[in-house]
Write an enzyme that holds these catalytic residues in place. Structure first.
Site, PDB file in Angstrom:
ATOM      1  N   ARG A   1     -51.964   5.703  57.278  1.00 21.41           N
ATOM      2  CA  ARG A   1     -52.606   5.798  55.963  1.00 21.41           C
ATOM      3  C   ARG A   1     -53.308   4.514  55.493  1.00 21.41           C
ATOM      4  O   ARG A   1     -54.432   4.589  55.002  1.00 21.41           O
ATOM      5  CB  ARG A   1     -51.618   6.288  54.899  1.00 21.41           C
ATOM      6  CG  ARG A   1     -50.969   7.643  55.260  1.00 21.41           C
ATOM      7  CD  ARG A   1     -50.246   8.277  54.084  1.00 21.41           C
ATOM      8  NE  ARG A   1     -51.175   8.717  53.076  1.00 21.41           N
ATOM      9  CZ  ARG A   1     -51.455   8.043  51.983  1.00 21.41           C
ATOM     10  NH1 ARG A   1     -50.842   6.920  51.728  1.00 21.41           N
ATOM     11  NH2 ARG A   1     -52.342   8.510  51.140  1.00 21.41           N
TER      12      ARG A   1
ATOM     13  N   TYR B   1     -57.160   5.282  54.994  1.00 18.84           N
ATOM     14  CA  TYR B   1     -57.563   5.504  53.595  1.00 18.84           C
ATOM     15  C   TYR B   1     -57.430   4.244  52.732  1.00 18.84           C
ATOM     16  O   TYR B   1     -57.453   4.344  51.496  1.00 18.84           O
ATOM     17  CB  TYR B   1     -56.678   6.573  52.938  1.00 18.84           C
ATOM     18  CG  TYR B   1     -56.476   7.835  53.732  1.00 18.84           C
ATOM     19  CD1 TYR B   1     -57.523   8.715  53.985  1.00 18.84           C
ATOM     20  CD2 TYR B   1     -55.211   8.164  54.218  1.00 18.84           C
ATOM     21  CE1 TYR B   1     -57.315   9.882  54.697  1.00 18.84           C
ATOM     22  CE2 TYR B   1     -54.994   9.331  54.932  1.00 18.84           C
ATOM     23  CZ  TYR B   1     -56.048  10.186  55.174  1.00 18.84           C
ATOM     24  OH  TYR B   1     -55.839  11.337  55.868  1.00 18.84           O
TER      25      TYR B   1
ATOM     26  N   TYR C   1     -47.483  12.817  55.132  1.00 24.11           N
ATOM     27  CA  TYR C   1     -48.685  12.361  55.847  1.00 24.11           C
ATOM     28  C   TYR C   1     -48.456  11.050  56.597  1.00 24.11           C
ATOM     29  O   TYR C   1     -49.354  10.208  56.666  1.00 24.11           O
ATOM     30  CB  TYR C   1     -49.881  12.234  54.884  1.00 24.11           C
ATOM     31  CG  TYR C   1     -50.176  13.528  54.157  1.00 24.11           C
ATOM     32  CD1 TYR C   1     -50.636  14.640  54.865  1.00 24.11           C
ATOM     33  CD2 TYR C   1     -49.952  13.672  52.787  1.00 24.11           C
ATOM     34  CE1 TYR C   1     -50.884  15.840  54.206  1.00 24.11           C
ATOM     35  CE2 TYR C   1     -50.195  14.864  52.137  1.00 24.11           C
ATOM     36  CZ  TYR C   1     -50.665  15.942  52.849  1.00 24.11           C
ATOM     37  OH  TYR C   1     -50.905  17.136  52.212  1.00 24.11           O
TER      38      TYR C   1
ATOM     39  N   CYS D   1     -54.024  -3.677  68.803  1.00 20.89           N
ATOM     40  CA  CYS D   1     -55.179  -4.578  68.947  1.00 20.89           C
ATOM     41  C   CYS D   1     -56.368  -4.135  68.104  1.00 20.89           C
ATOM     42  O   CYS D   1     -57.438  -3.793  68.629  1.00 20.89           O
ATOM     43  CB  CYS D   1     -55.558  -4.654  70.412  1.00 20.89           C
ATOM     44  SG  CYS D   1     -54.180  -5.276  71.360  1.00 20.89           S
TER      45      CYS D   1
ATOM     46  N   GLY E   1     -52.150  19.122  45.799  1.00 24.09           N
ATOM     47  CA  GLY E   1     -52.995  18.002  45.400  1.00 24.09           C
ATOM     48  C   GLY E   1     -52.422  17.047  44.389  1.00 24.09           C
ATOM     49  O   GLY E   1     -53.014  15.987  44.147  1.00 24.09           O
TER      50      GLY E   1
ATOM     51  N   GLU F   1     -49.265  25.096  46.589  1.00 24.08           N
ATOM     52  CA  GLU F   1     -49.099  24.545  47.949  1.00 24.08           C
ATOM     53  C   GLU F   1     -48.885  23.031  47.900  1.00 24.08           C
ATOM     54  O   GLU F   1     -49.656  22.268  48.490  1.00 24.08           O
ATOM     55  CB  GLU F   1     -50.364  24.841  48.774  1.00 24.08           C
ATOM     56  CG  GLU F   1     -50.747  26.295  48.867  1.00 24.08           C
ATOM     57  CD  GLU F   1     -52.145  26.498  49.468  1.00 24.08           C
ATOM     58  OE1 GLU F   1     -52.875  25.504  49.674  1.00 24.08           O
ATOM     59  OE2 GLU F   1     -52.496  27.652  49.730  1.00 24.08           O
ATOM     60  N   PRO F   2     -47.855  22.558  47.214  1.00 25.94           N
ATOM     61  CA  PRO F   2     -47.665  21.112  47.143  1.00 25.94           C
ATOM     62  C   PRO F   2     -47.107  20.556  48.450  1.00 25.94           C
ATOM     63  O   PRO F   2     -46.313  21.212  49.130  1.00 25.94           O
ATOM     64  CB  PRO F   2     -46.621  20.959  46.026  1.00 25.94           C
ATOM     65  CG  PRO F   2     -45.810  22.212  46.128  1.00 25.94           C
ATOM     66  CD  PRO F   2     -46.775  23.296  46.546  1.00 25.94           C
ATOM     67  N   GLY F   3     -47.532  19.356  48.797  1.00 24.99           N
ATOM     68  CA  GLY F   3     -46.978  18.689  49.973  1.00 24.99           C
ATOM     69  C   GLY F   3     -46.449  17.326  49.569  1.00 24.99           C
ATOM     70  O   GLY F   3     -45.258  17.076  49.463  1.00 24.99           O
ATOM     71  N   ARG F   4     -47.399  16.428  49.261  1.00 27.06           N
ATOM     72  CA  ARG F   4     -47.068  15.028  48.977  1.00 27.06           C
ATOM     73  C   ARG F   4     -46.048  14.874  47.841  1.00 27.06           C
ATOM     74  O   ARG F   4     -45.124  14.076  47.950  1.00 27.06           O
ATOM     75  CB  ARG F   4     -48.371  14.328  48.588  1.00 27.06           C
ATOM     76  CG  ARG F   4     -48.279  12.842  48.552  1.00 27.06           C
ATOM     77  CD  ARG F   4     -49.550  12.256  47.960  1.00 27.06           C
ATOM     78  NE  ARG F   4     -50.780  12.725  48.500  1.00 27.06           N
ATOM     79  CZ  ARG F   4     -51.480  12.144  49.482  1.00 27.06           C
ATOM     80  NH1 ARG F   4     -51.044  11.040  50.024  1.00 27.06           N
ATOM     81  NH2 ARG F   4     -52.624  12.655  49.910  1.00 27.06           N
TER      82      ARG F   4
HETATM   83  N1  LLP Z   1     -53.290  23.068  50.474  1.00 32.85           N
HETATM   84  C1  LLP Z   1     -54.396  22.778  51.177  1.00 32.85           C
HETATM   85  C2  LLP Z   1     -55.345  23.838  51.497  1.00 32.85           C
HETATM   86  C3  LLP Z   1     -54.628  21.454  51.610  1.00 32.85           C
HETATM   87  O1  LLP Z   1     -55.728  21.169  52.291  1.00 32.85           O
HETATM   88  C4  LLP Z   1     -53.699  20.435  51.282  1.00 32.85           C
HETATM   89  C5  LLP Z   1     -53.907  19.053  51.717  1.00 32.85           C
HETATM   90  C6  LLP Z   1     -52.549  20.805  50.553  1.00 32.85           C
HETATM   91  C7  LLP Z   1     -52.383  22.128  50.156  1.00 32.85           C
HETATM   92  C8  LLP Z   1     -51.469  19.817  50.182  1.00 32.85           C
HETATM   93  O2  LLP Z   1     -51.933  18.815  49.356  1.00 32.85           O
HETATM   94  P1  LLP Z   1     -50.929  17.761  48.706  1.00 32.85           P
HETATM   95  O3  LLP Z   1     -50.107  18.488  47.680  1.00 32.85           O
HETATM   96  O4  LLP Z   1     -50.050  17.239  49.789  1.00 32.85           O
HETATM   97  O5  LLP Z   1     -51.797  16.736  48.134  1.00 32.85           O
HETATM   98  N2  LLP Z   1     -53.673  12.851  55.160  1.00 32.85           N
HETATM   99  C9  LLP Z   1     -54.045  12.631  53.782  1.00 32.85           C
HETATM  100  C10 LLP Z   1     -53.857  13.879  52.944  1.00 32.85           C
HETATM  101  C11 LLP Z   1     -54.636  15.069  53.417  1.00 32.85           C
HETATM  102  C12 LLP Z   1     -54.403  16.297  52.560  1.00 32.85           C
HETATM  103  C13 LLP Z   1     -55.200  17.458  53.053  1.00 32.85           C
HETATM  104  N3  LLP Z   1     -54.921  18.689  52.396  1.00 32.85           N
HETATM  105  C14 LLP Z   1     -53.251  11.440  53.229  1.00 32.85           C
HETATM  106  O6  LLP Z   1     -52.473  10.833  53.969  1.00 32.85           O
HETATM  107  O7  LLP Z   1     -53.436  11.061  52.074  1.00 32.85           O
END
Ligand code: LLP
Length: 422
Positions: free
Chosen positions: A312, A316, A373, A344, A239, A273-276
């Site tokens: 995105r 969003y 994402y 379109c 997050g 659990e970092p992603g972004r």
């Molecule tokens: N763990 C869980 C259970 C999650 O649901 C998520 C993201 C993460 C980890 C990773 O979160 P992060 O560190 O990446 O913020 N498509 C959207 C983002 C959806 C995120 C959903 N869950 C966007 O483009 O902003």
């Protein structure tokens, strides 16, 4: 911080000129810099200091197997939310013993496959799911390692579509019911409780909701231990937000310090659990201007990428920033344009009123912060192909996903013989 910068007037990913990649694969394409992925992973891990922590990259942010292997080679585990993501992480070489399986709707087959492969942790999101996991694990003769995802009812103060920790959201089990649900889990035959999980949302630009949620988790761990449960792991989710349009984002260091101060003395292994924050700045989407259209009230740069490639902004209202692939000259005057795709729908607008040098048809621009994402959310809407993904390392680049052409897609469709040809 990223590794996309100008060298000799040309935008480069690390040491590879973007125009060379475009020459080779055409546009649009995604381009990822290994150095940024690696740097961000390391900075994140270092922010956790000497905490006993496992970082499981959220595959939903970027599921390309070359990206996953790059991170896996540094020691990253994976957070997956489907059988497909589980397969991707495994194909990238991340062992099942470093995979956390989250998600509100895991099917019997997905649960069975994950258990057979030896998944490290399943995050349970509901009581029916808990029962299902126990039944399947029992039939396989294994004990399922579970953490229960708690919904702490904390407002993450992020975009409403990516907030997950409020009681009205579909995720997790209300924190007020934790005692009851853990007691139930402990009574099931094939479930082994390993911990507690939480995730309150994505793109958080303020650390205080994390603090509120983590304090709640801390109290919960104490309560569950007092109930006699063995809580050895605390999964704090992902997050952490990043800067998209020059807005300030929290530094991983401050996030790490917060985690250490709130849960550092709990004697729990911490899972993140970092992603972004790992992948976002490691990618760009490169697109070419098709037309410059002088509208009645605004000027449009119509580019060859569209909302199907990068959703995105449409979904969003996200604001990504841009770079021109040829470095603007000092005397180039900027003009405000809307950057739009060919689809379109008016939603197919990457940005309004962006100050860009005087673009001409054929010029290329890069959409920044497109490593998370973006490629993963692409579709083939409007009959468009899926664009290639490129991974750069130093002065080398490789196509890590080929373009999935319209012919590839058509080859999977057929017309039944009862629909006669006129
Ligand atoms: N763990 C869980 C259970 C999650 O649901 C998520 C993201 C993460 C980890 C990773 O979160 P992060 O560190 O990446 O913020 N498509 C959207 C983002 C959806 C995120 C959903 N869950 C966007 O483009 O902003």
């Amino acid at each position: 911080m990223d590794h996309f910068s100008y060298q000799g007037g040309r935008l480069c990913a690390e040491d590879v000129p973007i125009d060379e990649i475009a020459e080779s694969v055409g546009t649009p394409f995604y381009c990822y810099a290994s150095a940024t992925l690696e740097r961000h992973y390391r900075v994140f891990v270092e922010s956790l200091g000497d905490l006993d922590a496992t970082v499981c990259f959220a595959v939903k942010a970027n599921g390309n197997i070359a990206v996953l292997r790059t991170l896996g080679n540094l020691g990253a585990g994976a957070d997956v939310v489907s059988g497909g993501e589980f397969k991707r992480a495994r194909a990238a070489g991340i062992p099942a013993s470093r995979i956390v399986f989250s998600g509100v709707g895991k099917t019997d087959v997905e649960i069975a496959d994950a258990l057979k492969a030896g998944v490290w942790q399943i995050n349970v999101e509901s009581e029916p799911e808990l029962e299902t996991i126990s039944r399947i694990a029992d039939s396989l003769g294994v004990t399922a390692p579970v953490a229960i995802r708690i919904n702490p009812d904390v407002d993450a103060r992020t975009h409403e579509k990516i907030t997950t920790g409020k009681s009205e959201n579909k995720f997790g089990i209300e924190w007020t019911r934790a005692h009851e649900v853990y007691t139930r889990a402990a009574g099931l035959p094939a479930v082994g409780i390993v911990g507690v999980a939480v995730h309150i949302g994505s793109q958080l630009l303020d650390l205080s909701p994390f603090k509120d949620a983590y304090i709640r988790m801390r109290d919960l761990v104490a309560m569950l231990r007092a109930d006699g449960h063995q809580i050895t792991r605390l999964d704090l989710g992902g997050g952490l937000g990043i800067a998209y349009d020059g807005k300030a984002a929290p530094a991983p260091d401050s996030y790490g310090a917060l985690i250490r101060s709130v849960v550092g003395d709990l004697d729990c292994q911490v899972v993140l659990e970092p992603g972004r924050v790992i992948a976002g700045n490691a990618g760009i989407l490169v697109t070419r201007v098709i037309y410059v259209k002088e509208g009645a009230t605004r000027t449009f740069a119509v580019v060859d990428a569209a909302m199907n490639d990068l959703l995105r902004p449409a979904l969003y209202s996200a604001r990504h920033s841009f770079l021109t692939v040829a470095e603007p000259g000092r005397d180039d005057h900027l003009r405000e344009m809307d950057v739009v795709g060919p689809i379109c729908e008016t939603a197919d607008t990457f940005a309004r009123d962006v100050a860009l040098p005087n673009l001409r048809p054929g010029d290329m621009i890069a959409v920044r912060t497109a490593g998370a994402y973006c490629a993963v959310m692409a579709s083939t809407y409007n009959g468009r192909p899926l664009v290639p993904e490129i991974l750069v390392k130093g002065d080398r680049f490789a196509v890590v996903r080929e373009r999935i052409s319209v012919d590839d897609l058509l080859a999977r469709e057929s017309v039944p013989d009862w629909v006669v040809q006129p």
